[in-house]
Motif scaffolding. Sequence first.
Motif, PDB file in Angstrom:
ATOM      1  N   VAL A  16      10.203   1.941  -4.275  1.00  0.00           N
ATOM      2  CA  VAL A  16       9.078   1.446  -3.478  1.00  0.00           C
ATOM      3  C   VAL A  16       9.229   1.979  -2.055  1.00  0.00           C
ATOM      4  CG1 VAL A  16       7.731  -0.585  -2.822  1.00  0.00           C
ATOM      5  CG2 VAL A  16       9.126  -0.659  -4.898  1.00  0.00           C
ATOM      6  N   TYR A  17       8.408   2.953  -1.697  1.00  0.00           N
ATOM      7  CA  TYR A  17       8.506   3.641  -0.405  1.00  0.00           C
ATOM      8  C   TYR A  17       8.160   2.694   0.753  1.00  0.00           C
ATOM      9  CZ  TYR A  17       7.570   7.005   3.317  1.00  0.00           C
ATOM     10  OH  TYR A  17       7.578   7.697   4.510  1.00  0.00           O
ATOM     11  N   TRP A  18       8.940   2.787   1.853  1.00  0.00           N
ATOM     12  CA  TRP A  18       8.662   1.977   3.036  1.00  0.00           C
ATOM     13  C   TRP A  18       7.639   2.676   3.927  1.00  0.00           C
ATOM     14  CZ3 TRP A  18       8.776  -2.741   4.618  1.00  0.00           C
ATOM     15  CH2 TRP A  18       8.579  -3.032   5.976  1.00  0.00           C
ATOM     16  N   ASP A  19       6.477   2.065   4.072  1.00  0.00           N
ATOM     17  CA  ASP A  19       5.416   2.553   4.953  1.00  0.00           C
ATOM     18  C   ASP A  19       5.185   1.473   6.002  1.00  0.00           C
ATOM     19  OD1 ASP A  19       2.911   3.183   6.154  1.00  0.00           O
ATOM     20  OD2 ASP A  19       2.288   4.308   4.385  1.00  0.00           O
ATOM     21  N   ASN A  20       5.444   1.781   7.269  1.00  0.00           N
ATOM     22  CA  ASN A  20       5.264   0.793   8.341  1.00  0.00           C
ATOM     23  C   ASN A  20       3.948   0.986   9.086  1.00  0.00           C
ATOM     24  OD1 ASN A  20       5.821   3.119   9.767  1.00  0.00           O
ATOM     25  ND2 ASN A  20       7.483   2.247  11.000  1.00  0.00           N
ATOM     26  N   GLY A  21       3.087   1.849   8.572  1.00  0.00           N
ATOM     27  CA  GLY A  21       1.777   2.047   9.187  1.00  0.00           C
ATOM     28  C   GLY A  21       1.771   3.010  10.361  1.00  0.00           C
ATOM     29  N   ALA A  22       2.948   3.416  10.837  1.00  0.00           N
ATOM     30  CA  ALA A  22       3.035   4.328  11.985  1.00  0.00           C
ATOM     31  C   ALA A  22       3.022   5.771  11.496  1.00  0.00           C
ATOM     32  CB  ALA A  22       4.307   4.059  12.779  1.00  0.00           C
ATOM     33  N   THR A  23       2.114   6.567  12.029  1.00  0.00           N
ATOM     34  CA  THR A  23       1.947   7.941  11.545  1.00  0.00           C
ATOM     35  C   THR A  23       2.300   8.989  12.598  1.00  0.00           C
ATOM     36  OG1 THR A  23      -0.404   7.892  12.157  1.00  0.00           O
ATOM     37  CG2 THR A  23       0.165   7.251   9.905  1.00  0.00           C
ATOM     38  N   SER A  60      -8.450   4.778   9.716  1.00  0.00           N
ATOM     39  CA  SER A  60      -9.410   5.753   9.188  1.00  0.00           C
ATOM     40  C   SER A  60      -9.378   5.819   7.664  1.00  0.00           C
ATOM     41  CB  SER A  60      -9.126   7.136   9.767  1.00  0.00           C
ATOM     42  OG  SER A  60      -7.843   7.607   9.354  1.00  0.00           O
ATOM     43  N   LEU A  61      -8.366   5.164   7.057  1.00  0.00           N
ATOM     44  CA  LEU A  61      -8.196   5.168   5.597  1.00  0.00           C
ATOM     45  C   LEU A  61      -8.060   6.595   5.072  1.00  0.00           C
ATOM     46  CD1 LEU A  61     -10.745   2.389   4.579  1.00  0.00           C
ATOM     47  CD2 LEU A  61      -8.301   2.162   5.061  1.00  0.00           C
ATOM     48  N   ILE A 118      -6.047  -0.813   0.186  1.00  0.00           N
ATOM     49  CA  ILE A 118      -5.300  -0.915  -1.063  1.00  0.00           C
ATOM     50  C   ILE A 118      -5.897   0.010  -2.115  1.00  0.00           C
ATOM     51  CG2 ILE A 118      -4.482  -2.482  -2.842  1.00  0.00           C
ATOM     52  CD1 ILE A 118      -3.345  -2.846   0.082  1.00  0.00           C
ATOM     53  N   ASP A 119      -7.196   0.163  -2.119  1.00  0.00           N
ATOM     54  CA  ASP A 119      -7.829   1.099  -3.051  1.00  0.00           C
ATOM     55  C   ASP A 119      -7.388   2.536  -2.768  1.00  0.00           C
ATOM     56  OD1 ASP A 119      -9.142  -1.002  -4.228  1.00  0.00           O
ATOM     57  OD2 ASP A 119     -11.088  -0.588  -3.311  1.00  0.00           O
ATOM     58  N   LYS A 120      -7.222   2.864  -1.482  1.00  0.00           N
ATOM     59  CA  LYS A 120      -6.765   4.205  -1.109  1.00  0.00           C
ATOM     60  C   LYS A 120      -5.347   4.439  -1.614  1.00  0.00           C
ATOM     61  CE  LYS A 120      -7.704   8.020   1.173  1.00  0.00           C
ATOM     62  NZ  LYS A 120      -8.906   8.846   0.926  1.00  0.00           N
ATOM     63  N   VAL A 121      -4.501   3.439  -1.478  1.00  0.00           N
ATOM     64  CA  VAL A 121      -3.119   3.547  -1.946  1.00  0.00           C
ATOM     65  C   VAL A 121      -3.089   3.697  -3.464  1.00  0.00           C
ATOM     66  CG1 VAL A 121      -0.919   2.306  -2.113  1.00  0.00           C
ATOM     67  CG2 VAL A 121      -2.224   2.253   0.027  1.00  0.00           C
ATOM     68  N   ALA A 156      -0.261  -8.323  14.676  1.00  0.00           N
ATOM     69  CA  ALA A 156       0.615  -8.535  15.832  1.00  0.00           C
ATOM     70  C   ALA A 156       1.329  -7.266  16.273  1.00  0.00           C
ATOM     71  CB  ALA A 156       1.630  -9.626  15.523  1.00  0.00           C
ATOM     72  N   TRP A 157       1.569  -6.337  15.340  1.00  0.00           N
ATOM     73  CA  TRP A 157       2.318  -5.132  15.671  1.00  0.00           C
ATOM     74  C   TRP A 157       1.436  -3.891  15.685  1.00  0.00           C
ATOM     75  CZ3 TRP A 157       7.143  -6.233  12.100  1.00  0.00           C
ATOM     76  CH2 TRP A 157       7.866  -7.295  12.653  1.00  0.00           C
ATOM     77  N   GLY A 158       0.155  -4.096  15.986  1.00  0.00           N
ATOM     78  CA  GLY A 158      -0.724  -2.968  16.242  1.00  0.00           C
ATOM     79  C   GLY A 158      -1.476  -2.408  15.060  1.00  0.00           C
ATOM     80  N   GLN A 159      -1.316  -2.999  13.890  1.00  0.00           N
ATOM     81  CA  GLN A 159      -2.040  -2.519  12.719  1.00  0.00           C
ATOM     82  C   GLN A 159      -3.370  -3.267  12.574  1.00  0.00           C
ATOM     83  OE1 GLN A 159      -1.202   0.124  10.827  1.00  0.00           O
ATOM     84  NE2 GLN A 159       0.507   0.378  12.248  1.00  0.00           N
TER      85      GLN A 159
END
Length: 403
Positions: free
Chosen positions: A355-362, A374-375, A71-74, A60-63
């Motif tokens: 626990v770092y806050w990551d909102n997906g916006a880069t 792009s992972l 999750i494997d990348k993280v 809903a918010w563009g992700q």
Amino acid sequence: MFLAVLLTIAASAYGAANQASAADTVARSSASQIVADMGAGWNLGNQLEATTNGYPSETAWGQPTVTQALIDKVRAAGFKTIRIPVSYLGHIGPGPNHTIDPSWLNRIQQVVDYGYNRGLHVIINMHGDGYKTVNGSWLICDAPSQAGIKAKYQKTWQQIANRFKDYDQRLILESMNEEFDGQFGRPTQPCYSNINSYNQIFVDTVRKSGGHNSSRWLLVPGWNTNIDYTAGNYGFAVPSDQYRSPSIPAGERRIMISVHHYSPWDFAGEETGTITQWGRAATNPSRTSSWGQEAYLDSQLKKMYETFVTKGYPVVVGEYGAIDKSSFDSSNNRYRADFARAVAATAKKYGAAPVYWDNGATERYGFGLFDRRSLTVTQQGIIDAIMSGVGARVAGSALPSGA
């Protein structure tokens, strides 16, 4: 894992009565051990708590849709814990049963499994249902219909707890997120009393569901996850834990305390290009906040240590980080990394899990460390700083300049 299999086999042999006891044995871990095992954490922000017209939807918010590959990348970056904020809102049906839409609960479980099945600790919560600004919110501490709210809250957590009761203690349940009356100021009553009641309902409901839930670590916040209003004399009450497994020694806790740290806000979250630097390495006083530096951070987490950790209640800094202002100051990412390192290291010093806050916006004003399409890693310097802060530096990584 092999031990867990053996215990499960043994439990079957001795019958259902002994099965819960075996589950408790698998799930047991001391306060210091659980924090050490959680290591550095990462938030899957703006996904399962994203909403449109009162209904949660992960895109809903563009992700993009969450995938196992993300999750494997993280995990490959060194994170050992993933916090998954979750909203329910319109996916909760009418009373008295308040049935959660099965497809939504199934999707939550699938995303949990992306991390859990890779050996990560996973935190899930009730995230957006208590925000007055969210369409369809209902967990409102100063609303008049508290009896109905509490009944709905109990029924919702009962379903969530039953769905996950067979997961071991690498799954942590968090009662709610940033619950308060919407006014940034001194806590009010009876609103804070209602927040305490929600936490107590959560603990009692999860414990009564049985399985590993009888000894699972449970995470609860105070007023708006604010450190001062949680550790200070403002009304927060740690829930009692009367329904926990009798196999847990009397002196051990299974309650964790949740707080967030975004101070100073003018550096960490204010969407302007004015304050872009932080910490002792800052070179421009006009770009550095007049408060909230290293000594303040230390005093805040020391306060949580003295109030809770020394009494056996681990602390989780469930969110922290600073937004990207590098378009205003090319050195900004260096200070974002310094801030992240300092929070992670200070949390470790005082027995807390960061626990770092990551909102997906880069892009500008984003918290993102990864591009979810792009992972790819977008902020390796911040990741390296977090890992060095918790003492879990990834092999071959380098700290950003100015460390």
